[in-house]
Design a protein around this motif. Structure first.
Motif, mmCIF file in Angstrom:
data_model
loop_
_atom_site.group_PDB
_atom_site.id
_atom_site.type_symbol
_atom_site.label_atom_id
_atom_site.label_comp_id
_atom_site.label_asym_id
_atom_site.label_seq_id
_atom_site.Cartn_x
_atom_site.Cartn_y
_atom_site.Cartn_z
ATOM 1 N N LYS A 43 0.700 -1.137 -0.180
ATOM 2 C CA LYS A 43 -0.023 -0.018 -0.017
ATOM 3 C C LYS A 43 0.790 1.362 -0.083
ATOM 4 O O LYS A 43 1.850 1.323 0.764
ATOM 5 C CB LYS A 43 -0.877 -0.042 1.247
ATOM 6 N N GLY A 44 0.574 2.274 -0.787
ATOM 7 C CA GLY A 44 1.255 3.333 -0.924
ATOM 8 C C GLY A 44 2.529 3.553 -1.540
ATOM 9 O O GLY A 44 3.248 4.434 -1.560
ATOM 10 N N SER A 45 2.841 2.348 -2.174
ATOM 11 C CA SER A 45 4.303 2.109 -2.742
ATOM 12 C C SER A 45 4.411 2.800 -4.124
ATOM 13 O O SER A 45 3.111 3.072 -4.892
ATOM 14 C CB SER A 45 4.612 0.930 -2.816
ATOM 15 N N ILE A 61 -5.521 1.564 -6.653
ATOM 16 C CA ILE A 61 -4.527 1.540 -7.645
ATOM 17 C C ILE A 61 -4.494 2.436 -8.522
ATOM 18 O O ILE A 61 -5.409 2.658 -9.155
ATOM 19 C CB ILE A 61 -4.473 -0.036 -7.881
ATOM 20 N N LEU A 62 -3.092 3.119 -8.956
ATOM 21 C CA LEU A 62 -3.071 4.348 -10.007
ATOM 22 C C LEU A 62 -1.944 3.789 -10.825
ATOM 23 O O LEU A 62 -0.973 3.107 -10.244
ATOM 24 C CB LEU A 62 -2.650 5.546 -9.380
ATOM 25 N N ILE A 63 -2.189 3.897 -12.144
ATOM 26 C CA ILE A 63 -1.321 3.471 -13.162
ATOM 27 C C ILE A 63 -1.204 4.664 -14.002
ATOM 28 O O ILE A 63 -2.307 5.212 -14.815
ATOM 29 C CB ILE A 63 -1.755 2.428 -13.853
ATOM 30 N N VAL A 64 0.072 5.277 -14.377
ATOM 31 C CA VAL A 64 0.183 6.369 -15.175
ATOM 32 C C VAL A 64 1.220 6.003 -16.305
ATOM 33 O O VAL A 64 2.337 5.532 -15.982
ATOM 34 C CB VAL A 64 0.822 7.600 -14.358
ATOM 35 N N MET A 120 4.184 10.826 -5.844
ATOM 36 C CA MET A 120 4.704 10.264 -4.317
ATOM 37 C C MET A 120 3.863 10.787 -3.311
ATOM 38 O O MET A 120 3.693 9.834 -2.556
ATOM 39 C CB MET A 120 6.152 10.668 -4.415
ATOM 40 N N ASN A 121 3.629 11.987 -3.015
ATOM 41 C CA ASN A 121 2.976 12.668 -1.941
ATOM 42 C C ASN A 121 1.342 12.122 -2.030
ATOM 43 O O ASN A 121 0.926 11.563 -0.814
ATOM 44 C CB ASN A 121 2.840 14.162 -2.140
ATOM 45 N N ASP A 167 -2.360 6.071 0.715
ATOM 46 C CA ASP A 167 -2.171 4.840 0.377
ATOM 47 C C ASP A 167 -2.693 4.191 -0.768
ATOM 48 O O ASP A 167 -3.372 3.347 -0.893
ATOM 49 C CB ASP A 167 -2.837 4.028 1.623
ATOM 50 N N ILE A 168 -2.226 5.008 -1.952
ATOM 51 C CA ILE A 168 -2.588 4.591 -3.243
ATOM 52 C C ILE A 168 -1.361 3.756 -4.022
ATOM 53 O O ILE A 168 -0.332 4.671 -4.146
ATOM 54 C CB ILE A 168 -3.058 5.843 -4.147
ATOM 55 N N ALA A 169 -1.464 2.778 -3.993
ATOM 56 C CA ALA A 169 -0.312 1.971 -4.666
ATOM 57 C C ALA A 169 -0.132 2.311 -6.218
ATOM 58 O O ALA A 169 -1.008 2.290 -6.986
ATOM 59 C CB ALA A 169 -0.330 0.457 -4.812
#
Length: 454
Positions: free
Chosen positions: A85-87, A165-168, A197-198, A204-206
């Motif tokens: 989490k949060g990585s 989950i976030l994907i860029v 990153m912040n 807590d968004i991976a």
């Protein structure tokens, strides 16, 4: 009216200077300084009455990081057991290697597990993403997509959706509206990554971010990008070869030595659970210049085939070509053979290849390289049930290598009957459950005698 100023920023290391220079003083690279326009503002603030809390190291309490499985075992292995989490995870690789395919498969697997996933693409439209998703049978209800490059608008979408989950895809296409430089520049990449990153740490968004790769094979943009993220993964392989290797070069939550292996198919990437069997399938059994060597990547042993072709040169300068293995290491082995084994290779072309399109860099391959070269030079076959393991020194001696039991066990499982290893590896070697004959040698001449005879 705000007066605009300019500065020159190195696109490799982020070094800043008010004037242009041909060579960057920070990283000594040539022609990497690019002019960027910025607004000169004084944002310095004096904080009064504030202080950071401190504590003794032994008073700090830690808990096991909660991990989420991607349902892709090879990826979980490289990540150290799953997503934390949060990585913040950076994925790099050559164009067309399969980065976007892997991540949309990950997004589908996670969204099926009641995780809300947001896929942000700065390079493709929503329709293009949908076409790829249909080809990969991706149809989850919890997978959201957006085609956007403005970080301000992306921030609003993330606040509104609150994804898990976030994907860029990719970081070089996203820009921050407050920064006047072009997307992909040092300032933009640094600012956007810092913002992500912040966001990842506070909510807590991976987060997965895709990075372009330069001609040298490193992720494009400032080196600070790799320092800011928690994990850096490289997707390697030849575009015209079906096999891909996912390698961790930085991981704050696991080992940096693990690799994952995939096969690219028409329905997406498929895991390769037994790389050894795949990599040596179809090897020639009656040809000179080929031998199998057990390599170890992280904790995983796998058998690879080394091929060598030695032939008379038609030019004044003999050619030396190495594919899948360190070129300089091959040159060292050729020099050792000429000096210590008496082989006349100065007028011979030498080609060394590791089949399967993978890259192996460990010294345990040295004896295999030498055996394959001598086999091709003499045009004499090596027993197909023989493997060689060992690091070769410049005086021709064989040095011990690590994880010998794992290497021998993997070779024994696939039917190999004889192993030539360094004599120094015999001490403490346990082979109770390994059905393989061990031949220990001290130098390359003894090894050549056992593999090819005099």
């Amino acid at each position: 009216m705000v007066k605009l100023k300019s500065k020159f920023v190195c696109q490799e290391c982020g070094y800043e200077t008010p004037k242009w220079m041909g060579r960057c003083p920070g990283c000594n690279e040539w022609n990497t300084l690019v002019e960027e326009i910025y607004d000169k503002k004084n944002n310095a603030k004096i904080i009064q009455g504030a202080s950071s809390t401190y504590k003794k190291l032994k008073e700090v309490r830690i808990e096991e990081e909660e991990r989420t499985s991607t349902k892709i075992n090879e990826l979980d292995r490289v990540l150290g057991g799953g997503i934390v989490k949060g990585s913040l995870i950076l994925v790099g690789g050559d164009p067309g290697i399969g980065k976007s395919t892997l991540l949309i498969q990950v997004a589908n697997n996670l969204s099926i597990k009641d995780k809300k996933v947001l896929y942000i693409s700065g390079e493709e439209s929503a329709k293009q993403i949908k076409i790829r998703a249909d080809r990969l049978n991706v149809n989850s209800d919890n997978l959201y997509i957006i085609s956007e490059t403005n970080m301000g608008l992306i921030d609003n979408v993330i606040k509104d959706l609150s994804p898990d989950i976030l994907i860029v895809d990719s970081i070089q296409t996203v820009y921050h509206p407050d920064i006047t430089s072009a997307p992909g520049s040092v300032s933009q990449v640094r600012e956007v990554t810092s913002k992500l990153m912040n966001m990842a740490k506070s909510k807590d968004i991976a987060t997965f971010i895709v990075g372009h790769v330069t001609k040298q094979g490193s992720i494009a943009g400032p080196r600070v990008l790799e320092h800011m993220v928690d994990t850096v993964l490289y997707f390697e392989g030849e575009r015209h070869n079906a096999y891909r290797v996912l390698r961790a070069v930085k991981n704050r939550f696991g080992s940096t030595n693990e690799i994952g292996m995939f096969e690219m198919r028409d329905k997406g990437l498929k895991e390769v659970e037994n790389p050894s069997e795949v990599l040596i399938t179809g090897r020639p059994l009656d040809s000179a210049g080929t031998i199998v060597v057990p390599a170890v990547e992280g904790t995983r042993p796998m058998l690879v085939e080394i091929q060598a072709l030695v032939s008379s040169t038609a030019f004044g300068m003999p050619r030396r070509v190495a594919t899948g293995i360190d070129y300089n290491r091959v040159i060292l082995m050729l020099a050792v053979l000429e000096k210590k084994a008496g082989l006349q290779l100065q007028n011979m072309d030498c080609y060394i290849n590791i089949t399967g399109g993978i890259q192996i860099r460990e010294p345990a391959m040295d004896l295999g390289i030498i055996s394959a070269i001598v086999s091709s030079f003499r045009d004499k076959e090596i027993d197909t049930e023989t493997i060689t393991i060992g690091e070769v020194g410049l005086t021709g001696e064989l040095r011990a290598v690590s994880l010998m039991e794992k290497r021998l066990l993997e070779a024994s499982k696939l039917g190999f009957k004889k192993a030539i290893i360094p004599y120094s590896n015999l001490k403490g070697l346990e082979i109770k459950n390994i059905d393989i004959e061990i031949i220990a040698v001290k130098n390359i001449n003894e090894a050549i005698e056992y593999t090819l005879g005099r």
